[in-house]
Design a protein around this motif. Structure first.
Motif, PDB file in Angstrom:
ATOM      1  N   ASP A  46     -37.614 -30.273 -47.702  1.00 54.51           N
ATOM      2  CA  ASP A  46     -38.639 -31.310 -47.651  1.00 54.51           C
ATOM      3  C   ASP A  46     -39.282 -31.312 -46.274  1.00 54.51           C
ATOM      4  O   ASP A  46     -38.623 -30.993 -45.289  1.00 54.51           O
ATOM      5  N   GLN A  47     -40.560 -31.650 -46.250  1.00 53.20           N
ATOM      6  CA  GLN A  47     -41.295 -31.700 -44.987  1.00 53.20           C
ATOM      7  C   GLN A  47     -41.579 -33.142 -44.594  1.00 53.20           C
ATOM      8  O   GLN A  47     -41.992 -33.940 -45.435  1.00 53.20           O
ATOM      9  N   ALA A  88     -36.528 -26.569 -39.438  1.00 51.34           N
ATOM     10  CA  ALA A  88     -37.673 -25.850 -38.879  1.00 51.34           C
ATOM     11  C   ALA A  88     -38.660 -26.893 -38.375  1.00 51.34           C
ATOM     12  O   ALA A  88     -39.030 -27.799 -39.116  1.00 51.34           O
ATOM     13  N   THR A 131     -39.238 -29.640 -41.118  1.00 43.55           N
ATOM     14  CA  THR A 131     -38.899 -29.158 -42.447  1.00 43.55           C
ATOM     15  C   THR A 131     -37.386 -29.005 -42.525  1.00 43.55           C
ATOM     16  O   THR A 131     -36.802 -28.200 -41.810  1.00 43.55           O
TER      17      THR A 131
ATOM     18  N   VAL B  45     -33.999 -19.787 -41.791  1.00 44.52           N
ATOM     19  CA  VAL B  45     -35.308 -20.405 -42.032  1.00 44.52           C
ATOM     20  C   VAL B  45     -36.278 -19.930 -40.960  1.00 44.52           C
ATOM     21  O   VAL B  45     -35.906 -19.744 -39.807  1.00 44.52           O
ATOM     22  N   GLN B  47     -40.734 -20.021 -39.878  1.00 47.61           N
ATOM     23  CA  GLN B  47     -42.075 -20.543 -40.150  1.00 47.61           C
ATOM     24  C   GLN B  47     -43.121 -19.464 -39.902  1.00 47.61           C
ATOM     25  O   GLN B  47     -43.066 -18.760 -38.907  1.00 47.61           O
ATOM     26  N   ASP B 120     -41.617 -27.343 -51.435  1.00 48.65           N
ATOM     27  CA  ASP B 120     -42.284 -28.608 -51.123  1.00 48.65           C
ATOM     28  C   ASP B 120     -43.712 -28.261 -50.711  1.00 48.65           C
ATOM     29  O   ASP B 120     -43.948 -27.221 -50.106  1.00 48.65           O
TER      30      ASP B 120
END
Lengths: 295, 295
Positions: A46-47, A88, A131, B45, B47, B120
């Motif tokens: 989830d962000q 993140a 995130t 993770v 980005q 998400d």
């Protein structure tokens, strides 16, 4: 602005104690973390976006708590337990509190049962975004409680009270209902037929249960448990960000679970959608009532 | 702009086939996904940020491939295999290709061995950001190959060729070295003492291995394998975004692995840091040579 490499070094030092924990085979600081998993894994991401999910200027402790707690709430909604998390972060260029924020995220993870085992940091000209990926384990007996098991005749219930979470600030300080969800799965087993956490609004979220289960959910508007500062049932049914559990039960539901009140709010029927019956007998379609992250 | 709920519905339909796969107990569409894990889990993770990791206007297929492949490369660097992935996207407000991008991410996940089991979506006034969590399993015999196992006397090796990845566009089309990494662990076992994938630059990344292992790594500048369009060894040592494997071996390394060339580029010694010895005998500190995502 702190350099990424310095930030990461700081995080690795802070997390050095993690390798002592049985479940964490390998904590932050390598290309990937390693986690001992003897069961199946629950996974959710989830962000949390500045200016959308929290106001600019919110204290870092509150931002971090909400970021972690939202993803933990998704694991709770499956009746699972959080085990570990990855964060993140894409921070607004010029952010001076990057390190304080990561410290706070680490503390929130520890407090909520999911130590941070990895992450990524970047900076960009946009809102700060956290995130959170949370890894959990399903209930050992009941397994994952999905949205798709509601059956006509089931009772619809909710934990706690609803409404006005965002304006009141409760959205920043809620406790994910992990213990309540596990206790429900313990006590009800297969009678706990479906469950969801209320993020976008009770009506909208229960409409998802209705769609996944192929049923209609009809709520009694007067029965919705409301916080004292909530005006009217529609607010309780649509404000969102409550992070309470909405669930369906075959047979008699409990009055409370793990010290939290359980309220019967409706029934599962044949049909589709989520509707509310008001005191005057009028029916209200709640399928689109709630907070769309996009709107 | 497409609504979040419509986008999510589209994603769930697209992923309906996933529940057929043995490992995916529960795919997208619920509060969390569930994955069958009989082994330990590797978790990473990363980005991918528009304007930083790819230029605005890059085709969605290339964006999606790079986003997934970078995180898969982190799993490969542990000698693990990817199993599943989650994609959180924060799209620039007004993005019209949200659905095409998610389709492409799903295809890339399938192609790279990690089907998307969750995600998400949000929109914000900032660069588009794709945050990819990849879950993998370590090598069943060797276990996770970390950065901390290099020992004085080990040989330092690299797969493939290095340099000029970003300008040439290779950074958008690389194949993560999953098969190579697994084959190295198969063949070398405990003799494969450490490994990392080259994202920020060979020198900077090997400096991390040196720091984690408590050793010095000395490279032979003339030995660095370079792509044909690379000018000079420093470019190969510092450009980054190669996503090749750099690793240390006790005893004799292989000449090739899984059809990919392996080049001996240096030695592990007592000391600290990563340095390169040029043809003229001069020493160059590579510890800070490379692409900092923050700079």
């Amino acid at each position: 602005v702190t350099r990424e490499s310095d930030l990461l070094r700081h995080i690795y030092r802070r997390s050095a104690h993690l390798s002592d924990r049985d479940a964490v085979v390998l904590g932050p600081g390598d290309d990937a973390a390693a986690l001992h998993m003897s069961h199946d894994a629950l996974l959710t991401v989830d962000q949390l976006i500045e200016g959308r999910h929290y106001a600019k200027g919110t204290p870092v402790d509150a931002i971090a708590h909400k970021a972690v707690a939202r993803s933990v709430s998704d694991v709770a909604a499956m009746a699972g337990r959080p085990r570990a998390a990855l964060c993140a972060a894409c921070l607004r260029t010029g952010t001076t509190e990057a390190d304080a924020l990561f410290d706070a995220v680490a503390r929130s993870g520890d407090a909520l049962g999911c130590p941070m085992i990895g992450g990524d940091i970047a900076f960009a000209d946009g809102p700060t975004i956290l995130t959170l990926t949370v890894i959990g384990t399903p209930h050992p007996v009941r397994g994952p409680v999905t949205r798709s098991g509601a059956r006509p005749g089931d009772t619809v219930c909710v934990t706690g009270r609803l409404g006005n979470s965002f304006k009141s600030g409760r959205h920043l300080a809620f406790t994910p209902r992990v213990e309540e969800a596990c206790a429900l799965a313990d006590a009800l087993g297969e009678r706990l037929t479906s469950m969801i956490d209320i993020s976008d609004g009770l009506g909208r979220d229960l409409a998802r249960v209705a769609e996944a289960s192929g049923v209609r959910i009809t709520l009694d508007a007067a029965a919705l448990p409301r916080h004292d500062d909530v005006d009217g049932w529609l607010s309780a049914a649509s404000d969102g960000e409550d992070y309470e559990l909405a669930f369906t039960v075959t047979g008699t539901p409990p009055d409370a679970v793990h010290g939290t009140a359980v309220t019967v709010i409706g029934m599962v029927e044949d049909g589709a959608g989520c509707i509310a019956r008001a005191d005057d007998g009028t029916l209200h379609d709640l399928t689109e009532a709630g907070w769309d992250h996009e709107s």
